[in-house]
Write a protein that holds these residues in place. Structure first.
Motif: not given
Length: 452
Positions: A222, A244, A247, A249-250, A254
């Motif tokens: 991402a 990522s 960032q 992430l839900k 990450f």
């Protein structure tokens, strides 16, 4: 004959390398009428294998009259689409596909995990293979590394096929639909094969997801702008699973508080970065991608952790060779493009003598200027034509030396390096001017270091 295949009886295989031999053996095992044609001389071991399987072939030339009889042509990834022979065969209306596509059509029932990217695909595939092995999953590993996919389909039954796939292999794919596709990154590479258009190369990499279904998964970076922009314009049906470094992430993977965090389908996996066997930011991203795929495959968390801690890495990729007089010699021969070399230089923590050069594939070196200024004390050029490297980096470092053999390059680097320095082979170029391939280049580097 496989009822699901589009392939008629007459199969011509173009190219007698690893993928061509595998495709020919698979086609013969399925009862097709197979003919292999190689412009080069087929090596003795491959010729013996073709004879053992009763496969007719020609070596040292392509006979158009024989090729044009094909219902389908399986083309080696090394043969570009723009040559006259391929144009003539296309004009004749013959379907031309890759060995990856052919093998997939012959074994659609076995799920595929496919990994591509400009950089990191071999490391990620090798880590994924280690994860599957540790979890005792019956899987084969091949494609762009090791044995061909087709040969494994012909000879090795398995529950999963793990594949490293290159853009050249994807170019000949139309129905190929991995259950899990991983796209690590897209940076300019092989532009000489894509009319020097980055967009064409991006399209090639995105083919990995073009035929996936809603029950499949597309794991992607991402943080990579080329990928996120391409996703806006592509109709990807698979479930999107981002990872990522920058960032939160839900859904996906990450980094937070120096930990990898993966949240998928009500499953949470966490692991401190310092416990990972693979070091460096780029390797953390590779590790996240592999761990995400392992989580989707419902491999136990403890098995994933254990694998990520104990994986040993890949030959020719930031491989520590020897320390001589307190100088560390590092083999990164697999860095055949600028982006791979960027990662290598970025991970250097000591002044570095950088061995660089080979066949330039349309490289833009500007991304390396700042790193070279900061990390590199001397440059050793290793190639037949070093003009572009000298032009780009002469202002970044005081010492630039030209060499024309690996032995010479390593000897010069030995003289330039002082205690506490690194000597890094990270060529940023293809190897075909002085070496058979990047493995040959890496092995010659290691031999030259051991002979110091």
């Amino acid at each position: 004959m496989n009822s699901e295949t589009n392939i008629s009886k007459k199969v011509v295989v173009l190219g007698g390398g690893i993928s061509g031999l595998g495709a020919a053996i698979l086609a013969a095992s399925r009862g097709y009428d197979v003919f292999l044609s190689d412009r080069a001389v087929v090596n003795d071991a491959f010729a013996k294998a073709l004879n053992e399987h009763g496969i007719s072939y020609e070596s040292g030339a392509h006979t158009l009259e024989k090729l044009i009889e094909a219902d389908v042509i399986i083309k080696s990834p090394g043969i570009p689409d723009h040559i006259d022979l391929i144009k003539q065969l296309k004009q004749a209306g013959i379907e031309i596909i890759s060995e990856i596509e052919f093998a997939f059509r012959e074994e659609r029932e076995v799920p595929v995990i496919a990994i591509t990217g400009s950089n990191g695909k071999t490391t990620t595939t090798s880590l994924m293979s280690y994860l599957l092995e540790t979890a005792q999953v019956n899987a084969t590993t091949g494609g762009n590394i090791g044995e061909s996919y087709a040969l494994q389909v012909a000879q090795k039954p398995a529950d999963y096929r793990l594949l490293e796939v290159s853009s050249f292999q994807l170019d000949g794919c139309y129905e190929f639909a991995p259950h899990i596709a991983i796209l690590l990154n897209i940076t300019p590479d092989h532009l000489d094969r894509y009319d020097y258009q980055f967009e064409n190369y991006i399209d090639s990499k995105m083919r990995i997801a073009q035929s996936q279904k809603a029950s499949d998964y597309f794991i992607y970076n991402a943080d990579d702008q080329a990928i996120t922009e391409a996703l806006k314009n592509k109709d990807i049906k698979a479930q999107l699973v981002p990872f990522s470094m920058t960032q939160e992430l839900k859904h996906g993977a990450f980094i937070k508080d120096n930990q990898i965090i993966i949240t998928l389908n009500n499953t949470l996996f966490t692991m401190p970065i310092q416990e990972l066997a693979l070091k460096g930011k780029h390797n953390t991203a590779n590790t996240m991608a592999a761990a995400t795929a392992a989580t989707l495959l419902k491999i136990r968390k403890e098995t994933i952790r254990q694998s990520l801690q104990s994986f040993k890495g890949v030959e020719h990729r930031l491989e520590n060779v020897l320390k001589i007089n307190k100088v560390q010699y590092i083999n990164d021969s697999k860095a055949t493009n600028v982006n791979a070399t960027y990662f290598a230089l970025d991970s250097m923590e000591h002044p570095t003598v950088w061995i660089v050069g080979g066949v330039d594939k349309g490289n833009n070196y500007s991304d390396l200027y700042e790193l070279v200024n900061r990390k590199v004390k001397a440059i050793v050029c290793l190639g037949i034509d070093n003009g572009k490297i000298i032009e780009n980096f002469a202002k970044c470092v005081d010492t630039v030396v030209e060499t024309s053999s690996m032995e010479d390059a390593v000897r010069v680097a030995y003289r330039l390096a002082k205690a506490g320095d690194n000597v890094l082979l990270s060529p940023a170029c293809a190897s075909f001017d002085l070496f058979e391939n990047y493995e040959d280049r890496g092995r010659q580097f290691k031999a030259a270091v051991r002979n110091l």
